[in-house]
Design a protein around this motif. Structure first.
Motif, PDB file in Angstrom:
ATOM      1  N   ARG A 154      98.168   1.539 120.151  1.00 43.09           N
ATOM      2  CA  ARG A 154      98.229   0.198 120.768  1.00 43.09           C
ATOM      3  C   ARG A 154      97.347   0.114 122.007  1.00 43.09           C
ATOM      4  O   ARG A 154      96.598  -0.838 122.177  1.00 43.09           O
ATOM      5  CB  ARG A 154      99.671  -0.130 121.161  1.00 43.09           C
ATOM      6  N   ALA A 155      97.485   1.096 122.872  1.00 48.88           N
ATOM      7  CA  ALA A 155      96.748   1.068 124.143  1.00 48.88           C
ATOM      8  C   ALA A 155      95.249   1.160 123.913  1.00 48.88           C
ATOM      9  O   ALA A 155      94.466   0.420 124.530  1.00 48.88           O
ATOM     10  CB  ALA A 155      97.215   2.206 125.048  1.00 48.88           C
ATOM     11  N   PHE A 156      94.811   2.057 123.027  1.00 48.70           N
ATOM     12  CA  PHE A 156      93.382   2.203 122.768  1.00 48.70           C
ATOM     13  C   PHE A 156      92.818   0.945 122.104  1.00 48.70           C
ATOM     14  O   PHE A 156      91.688   0.552 122.373  1.00 48.70           O
ATOM     15  CB  PHE A 156      93.096   3.437 121.915  1.00 48.70           C
ATOM     16  N   ALA A 157      93.610   0.316 121.234  1.00 46.39           N
ATOM     17  CA  ALA A 157      93.148  -0.925 120.593  1.00 46.39           C
ATOM     18  C   ALA A 157      93.033  -2.048 121.614  1.00 46.39           C
ATOM     19  O   ALA A 157      92.087  -2.849 121.559  1.00 46.39           O
ATOM     20  CB  ALA A 157      94.096  -1.315 119.459  1.00 46.39           C
ATOM     21  N   ALA A 158      93.943  -2.104 122.561  1.00 42.79           N
ATOM     22  CA  ALA A 158      93.951  -3.184 123.553  1.00 42.79           C
ATOM     23  C   ALA A 158      92.980  -2.946 124.701  1.00 42.79           C
ATOM     24  O   ALA A 158      92.316  -3.876 125.171  1.00 42.79           O
ATOM     25  CB  ALA A 158      95.363  -3.377 124.108  1.00 42.79           C
ATOM     26  N   ARG A 159      92.891  -1.698 125.172  1.00 44.56           N
ATOM     27  CA  ARG A 159      92.131  -1.422 126.399  1.00 44.56           C
ATOM     28  C   ARG A 159      90.995  -0.421 126.232  1.00 44.56           C
ATOM     29  O   ARG A 159      90.341  -0.059 127.194  1.00 44.56           O
ATOM     30  CB  ARG A 159      93.098  -0.949 127.482  1.00 44.56           C
ATOM     31  N   GLY A 160      90.779   0.060 125.018  1.00 42.77           N
ATOM     32  CA  GLY A 160      89.711   1.021 124.788  1.00 42.77           C
ATOM     33  C   GLY A 160      90.173   2.442 125.010  1.00 42.77           C
ATOM     34  O   GLY A 160      91.306   2.693 125.424  1.00 42.77           O
ATOM     35  N   VAL A 161      89.273   3.388 124.743  1.00 40.92           N
ATOM     36  CA  VAL A 161      89.639   4.799 124.788  1.00 40.92           C
ATOM     37  C   VAL A 161      89.892   5.325 126.200  1.00 40.92           C
ATOM     38  O   VAL A 161      90.407   6.422 126.359  1.00 40.92           O
ATOM     39  CB  VAL A 161      88.595   5.693 124.070  1.00 40.92           C
ATOM     40  N   GLU A 162      89.559   4.533 127.195  1.00 38.69           N
ATOM     41  CA  GLU A 162      89.831   4.937 128.580  1.00 38.69           C
ATOM     42  C   GLU A 162      91.176   4.427 129.076  1.00 38.69           C
ATOM     43  O   GLU A 162      91.479   4.509 130.261  1.00 38.69           O
ATOM     44  CB  GLU A 162      88.703   4.448 129.497  1.00 38.69           C
ATOM     45  N   ALA A 163      92.010   3.894 128.169  1.00 33.86           N
ATOM     46  CA  ALA A 163      93.338   3.408 128.548  1.00 33.86           C
ATOM     47  C   ALA A 163      94.086   4.513 129.288  1.00 33.86           C
ATOM     48  O   ALA A 163      93.911   5.700 129.013  1.00 33.86           O
ATOM     49  CB  ALA A 163      94.117   2.968 127.308  1.00 33.86           C
ATOM     50  N   SER A 164      94.928   4.118 130.187  1.00 35.22           N
ATOM     51  CA  SER A 164      95.678   5.056 131.012  1.00 35.22           C
ATOM     52  C   SER A 164      96.642   5.893 130.182  1.00 35.22           C
ATOM     53  O   SER A 164      97.497   5.356 129.466  1.00 35.22           O
ATOM     54  CB  SER A 164      96.462   4.274 132.075  1.00 35.22           C
ATOM     55  N   LEU A 165      96.506   7.208 130.287  1.00 33.44           N
ATOM     56  CA  LEU A 165      97.432   8.107 129.590  1.00 33.44           C
ATOM     57  C   LEU A 165      98.831   8.008 130.188  1.00 33.44           C
ATOM     58  O   LEU A 165      99.826   8.126 129.475  1.00 33.44           O
ATOM     59  CB  LEU A 165      96.914   9.542 129.630  1.00 33.44           C
ATOM     60  N   GLU A 166      98.906   7.758 131.498  1.00 31.36           N
ATOM     61  CA  GLU A 166     100.207   7.579 132.148  1.00 31.36           C
ATOM     62  C   GLU A 166     100.928   6.362 131.575  1.00 31.36           C
ATOM     63  O   GLU A 166     102.131   6.401 131.314  1.00 31.36           O
ATOM     64  CB  GLU A 166     100.047   7.436 133.674  1.00 31.36           C
ATOM     65  N   ASP A 167     100.170   5.261 131.354  1.00 31.29           N
ATOM     66  CA  ASP A 167     100.770   4.060 130.759  1.00 31.29           C
ATOM     67  C   ASP A 167     101.237   4.337 129.335  1.00 31.29           C
ATOM     68  O   ASP A 167     102.294   3.851 128.917  1.00 31.29           O
ATOM     69  CB  ASP A 167      99.780   2.892 130.760  1.00 31.29           C
ATOM     70  N   ILE A 168     100.453   5.098 128.588  1.00 32.60           N
ATOM     71  CA  ILE A 168     100.836   5.439 127.215  1.00 32.60           C
ATOM     72  C   ILE A 168     102.148   6.214 127.230  1.00 32.60           C
ATOM     73  O   ILE A 168     103.073   5.907 126.469  1.00 32.60           O
ATOM     74  CB  ILE A 168      99.714   6.233 126.508  1.00 32.60           C
ATOM     75  N   ALA A 169     102.245   7.207 128.085  1.00 30.64           N
ATOM     76  CA  ALA A 169     103.475   8.004 128.182  1.00 30.64           C
ATOM     77  C   ALA A 169     104.654   7.108 128.581  1.00 30.64           C
ATOM     78  O   ALA A 169     105.729   7.185 127.968  1.00 30.64           O
ATOM     79  CB  ALA A 169     103.294   9.137 129.188  1.00 30.64           C
ATOM     80  N   ARG A 170     104.447   6.255 129.580  1.00 33.43           N
ATOM     81  CA  ARG A 170     105.516   5.374 130.049  1.00 33.43           C
ATOM     82  C   ARG A 170     105.971   4.433 128.920  1.00 33.43           C
ATOM     83  O   ARG A 170     107.172   4.270 128.692  1.00 33.43           O
ATOM     84  CB  ARG A 170     105.036   4.571 131.261  1.00 33.43           C
ATOM     85  N   GLN A 171     105.034   3.839 128.188  1.00 34.45           N
ATOM     86  CA  GLN A 171     105.394   2.939 127.087  1.00 34.45           C
ATOM     87  C   GLN A 171     106.130   3.678 125.969  1.00 34.45           C
ATOM     88  O   GLN A 171     106.957   3.092 125.279  1.00 34.45           O
ATOM     89  CB  GLN A 171     104.144   2.249 126.525  1.00 34.45           C
ATOM     90  N   ALA A 172     105.817   4.959 125.804  1.00 31.23           N
ATOM     91  CA  ALA A 172     106.498   5.772 124.783  1.00 31.23           C
ATOM     92  C   ALA A 172     107.861   6.253 125.256  1.00 31.23           C
ATOM     93  O   ALA A 172     108.615   6.839 124.480  1.00 31.23           O
ATOM     94  CB  ALA A 172     105.624   6.966 124.394  1.00 31.23           C
ATOM     95  N   GLY A 173     108.158   6.037 126.542  1.00 31.90           N
ATOM     96  CA  GLY A 173     109.451   6.449 127.083  1.00 31.90           C
ATOM     97  C   GLY A 173     109.533   7.930 127.407  1.00 31.90           C
ATOM     98  O   GLY A 173     110.615   8.508 127.398  1.00 31.90           O
TER      99      GLY A 173
END
Length: 187
Positions: free
Chosen positions: A24-43
Protein backbone atom coordinates in the motif's frame (compact mmCIF):
# COMPACT_ATOMS: atom_id res chain seq x y z
CA UNK A 1 14.74 -13.59 6.75
CA UNK A 2 15.71 -17.11 7.77
CA UNK A 3 13.26 -19.51 6.12
CA UNK A 4 14.99 -22.69 7.32
CA UNK A 5 12.65 -23.04 10.30
CA UNK A 6 8.91 -22.37 10.40
CA UNK A 7 7.71 -19.03 11.75
CA UNK A 8 5.58 -18.80 14.86
CA UNK A 9 1.96 -17.86 14.09
CA UNK A 10 2.34 -14.32 15.47
CA UNK A 11 5.55 -13.78 13.49
CA UNK A 12 3.83 -15.02 10.31
CA UNK A 13 0.91 -12.60 10.91
CA UNK A 14 3.35 -9.71 11.42
CA UNK A 15 5.24 -10.66 8.28
CA UNK A 16 2.04 -10.78 6.21
CA UNK A 17 0.76 -7.46 7.63
CA UNK A 18 4.09 -5.81 6.85
CA UNK A 19 3.86 -6.98 3.24
CA UNK A 20 0.29 -5.70 2.88
CA UNK A 21 1.19 -2.30 4.34
CA UNK A 22 4.41 -2.04 2.34
CA UNK A 23 2.52 -2.75 -0.87
CA UNK A 24 0.00 0.00 0.00
CA UNK A 25 2.66 2.49 1.03
CA UNK A 26 4.89 1.90 -2.00
CA UNK A 27 1.89 2.18 -4.34
CA UNK A 28 0.78 5.44 -2.71
CA UNK A 29 4.11 7.12 -1.97
CA UNK A 30 6.73 5.29 -4.02
CA UNK A 31 9.63 3.11 -2.96
CA UNK A 32 10.96 5.79 -0.62
CA UNK A 33 7.86 5.52 1.60
CA UNK A 34 8.68 5.63 5.29
CA UNK A 35 9.53 2.22 6.73
CA UNK A 36 8.50 3.53 10.16
CA UNK A 37 5.04 4.37 8.76
CA UNK A 38 4.80 0.90 7.21
CA UNK A 39 5.62 -0.73 10.55
CA UNK A 40 3.17 1.53 12.40
CA UNK A 41 0.35 0.78 9.90
CA UNK A 42 1.08 -2.95 10.28
CA UNK A 43 0.77 -2.59 14.06
CA UNK A 44 4.38 -3.56 14.79
CA UNK A 45 7.56 -1.80 15.81
CA UNK A 46 10.33 -0.86 13.38
CA UNK A 47 12.51 -3.59 14.92
CA UNK A 48 10.00 -6.22 13.79
CA UNK A 49 10.10 -4.83 10.26
CA UNK A 50 13.91 -4.97 10.23
CA UNK A 51 13.92 -8.47 11.71
CA UNK A 52 11.90 -9.68 8.72
CA UNK A 53 13.39 -7.32 6.12
CA UNK A 54 16.87 -6.02 7.01
CA UNK A 55 16.83 -3.47 4.15
CA UNK A 56 14.34 -1.61 1.97
CA UNK A 57 15.65 -3.66 -0.96
CA UNK A 58 14.89 -6.92 0.88
CA UNK A 59 11.32 -5.76 1.44
CA UNK A 60 10.98 -4.77 -2.23
CA UNK A 61 12.46 -8.08 -3.39
CA UNK A 62 9.92 -10.01 -1.34
CA UNK A 63 7.06 -7.93 -2.77
CA UNK A 64 8.34 -8.22 -6.34
CA UNK A 65 9.56 -11.85 -6.45
CA UNK A 66 6.31 -13.35 -7.80
CA UNK A 67 5.90 -10.52 -10.28
CA UNK A 68 9.46 -10.97 -11.56
CA UNK A 69 8.99 -14.73 -11.86
CA UNK A 70 5.80 -14.15 -13.89
CA UNK A 71 7.54 -11.54 -16.02
CA UNK A 72 10.43 -13.93 -16.75
CA UNK A 73 7.94 -16.64 -17.77
CA UNK A 74 6.13 -14.16 -20.02
CA UNK A 75 9.45 -13.31 -21.68
CA UNK A 76 10.19 -16.95 -22.37
CA UNK A 77 6.71 -17.29 -23.92
CA UNK A 78 7.40 -14.25 -26.12
CA UNK A 79 10.42 -16.05 -27.61
CA UNK A 80 8.02 -18.28 -29.55
CA UNK A 81 6.45 -15.31 -31.36
CA UNK A 82 6.98 -14.98 -35.10
CA UNK A 83 7.93 -11.30 -34.85
CA UNK A 84 10.92 -11.05 -32.49
CA UNK A 85 10.93 -7.24 -32.27
CA UNK A 86 7.23 -7.21 -31.38
CA UNK A 87 7.94 -9.91 -28.79
CA UNK A 88 10.73 -7.84 -27.21
CA UNK A 89 8.64 -4.68 -27.21
CA UNK A 90 5.61 -6.49 -25.75
CA UNK A 91 7.71 -7.99 -22.98
CA UNK A 92 9.40 -4.67 -22.19
CA UNK A 93 6.05 -2.88 -22.11
CA UNK A 94 4.82 -5.42 -19.55
CA UNK A 95 7.98 -5.06 -17.50
CA UNK A 96 7.71 -1.29 -17.65
CA UNK A 97 4.05 -1.37 -16.62
CA UNK A 98 4.81 -3.54 -13.60
CA UNK A 99 7.71 -1.27 -12.63
CA UNK A 100 5.39 1.73 -12.78
CA UNK A 101 3.31 0.42 -9.87
CA UNK A 102 5.81 1.88 -7.42
CA UNK A 103 7.18 5.35 -8.17
CA UNK A 104 10.98 5.29 -8.08
CA UNK A 105 11.26 1.54 -8.58
CA UNK A 106 13.03 1.82 -11.93
CA UNK A 107 15.93 3.62 -10.21
CA UNK A 108 16.24 0.84 -7.62
CA UNK A 109 16.18 -1.82 -10.33
CA UNK A 110 18.77 -0.05 -12.49
CA UNK A 111 21.09 0.27 -9.50
CA UNK A 112 20.56 -3.38 -8.52
CA UNK A 113 21.85 -4.55 -11.91
CA UNK A 114 25.35 -3.49 -10.83
CA UNK A 115 25.20 -4.23 -7.09
CA UNK A 116 25.81 -7.88 -6.25
CA UNK A 117 25.00 -7.18 -2.60
CA UNK A 118 21.47 -5.97 -3.38
CA UNK A 119 18.66 -8.39 -2.58
CA UNK A 120 17.20 -7.35 -5.96
CA UNK A 121 20.35 -8.39 -7.87
CA UNK A 122 19.28 -11.98 -8.64
CA UNK A 123 15.83 -10.93 -9.82
CA UNK A 124 17.27 -8.15 -11.97
CA UNK A 125 19.74 -10.55 -13.54
CA UNK A 126 16.96 -13.04 -14.25
CA UNK A 127 15.22 -10.22 -16.13
CA UNK A 128 18.47 -9.40 -17.91
CA UNK A 129 18.82 -13.04 -19.01
CA UNK A 130 15.33 -13.03 -20.52
CA UNK A 131 16.04 -9.65 -22.13
CA UNK A 132 19.27 -11.10 -23.58
CA UNK A 133 17.40 -13.97 -25.16
CA UNK A 134 14.76 -11.65 -26.64
CA UNK A 135 17.38 -9.16 -27.89
CA UNK A 136 19.46 -11.91 -29.51
CA UNK A 137 16.33 -13.38 -31.09
CA UNK A 138 15.42 -9.99 -32.61
CA UNK A 139 19.00 -9.40 -33.77
CA UNK A 140 19.18 -12.84 -35.41
CA UNK A 141 15.96 -12.06 -37.29
CA UNK A 142 17.50 -8.81 -38.54
CA UNK A 143 14.85 -6.73 -36.77
CA UNK A 144 17.10 -5.13 -34.17
CA UNK A 145 20.35 -3.26 -34.58
CA UNK A 146 23.30 -5.62 -34.27
CA UNK A 147 25.23 -3.41 -31.83
CA UNK A 148 22.51 -3.28 -29.15
CA UNK A 149 22.96 -5.20 -25.88
CA UNK A 150 20.31 -6.42 -23.46
CA UNK A 151 21.78 -4.26 -20.70
CA UNK A 152 21.44 -1.18 -22.91
CA UNK A 153 17.84 -2.08 -23.70
CA UNK A 154 17.04 -2.50 -19.99
CA UNK A 155 18.74 0.78 -19.11
CA UNK A 156 16.71 2.51 -21.83
CA UNK A 157 13.59 0.92 -20.39
CA UNK A 158 14.47 2.26 -16.93
CA UNK A 159 15.00 5.71 -18.45
CA UNK A 160 11.65 5.53 -20.27
CA UNK A 161 9.95 4.33 -17.07
CA UNK A 162 11.49 7.20 -15.12
CA UNK A 163 10.40 9.68 -17.79
CA UNK A 164 6.91 8.16 -17.80
CA UNK A 165 6.69 8.66 -14.03
CA UNK A 166 7.62 12.31 -14.40
CA UNK A 167 5.62 13.23 -17.50
CA UNK A 168 2.46 15.29 -17.07
CA UNK A 169 -0.46 12.89 -16.71
CA UNK A 170 1.90 9.89 -16.78
CA UNK A 171 0.35 8.67 -20.05
CA UNK A 172 3.41 9.13 -22.24
CA UNK A 173 5.01 5.74 -21.54
CA UNK A 174 3.72 3.89 -24.65
CA UNK A 175 4.79 6.78 -26.90
CA UNK A 176 8.23 6.98 -25.31
CA UNK A 177 8.69 3.23 -25.74
CA UNK A 178 7.69 3.56 -29.41
CA UNK A 179 10.29 6.29 -29.90
CA UNK A 180 13.02 4.16 -28.31
CA UNK A 181 12.15 1.23 -30.54
CA UNK A 182 12.34 3.38 -33.64
CA UNK A 183 15.97 4.03 -32.73
CA UNK A 184 16.65 0.36 -31.98
CA UNK A 185 15.13 -1.01 -35.17
CA UNK A 186 17.57 -2.39 -37.75
CA UNK A 187 17.82 -0.22 -40.87
Amino acid sequence: MDTSKPMRADARRNYERLLVEAKRAFAARGVEASLEDIARQAGVGIGTLYRHFPTREALLETLLRERFDAQAAAGREQLARAEPLVALKTWLAGLSASSADYRGLSEFLAAALDDETSPLYASCHAMQEVASQLVEHAKAAGELRGDVTAQEVLLLLHAVSWAGEHSPGGGGLPRLLDLVFEGLRAS
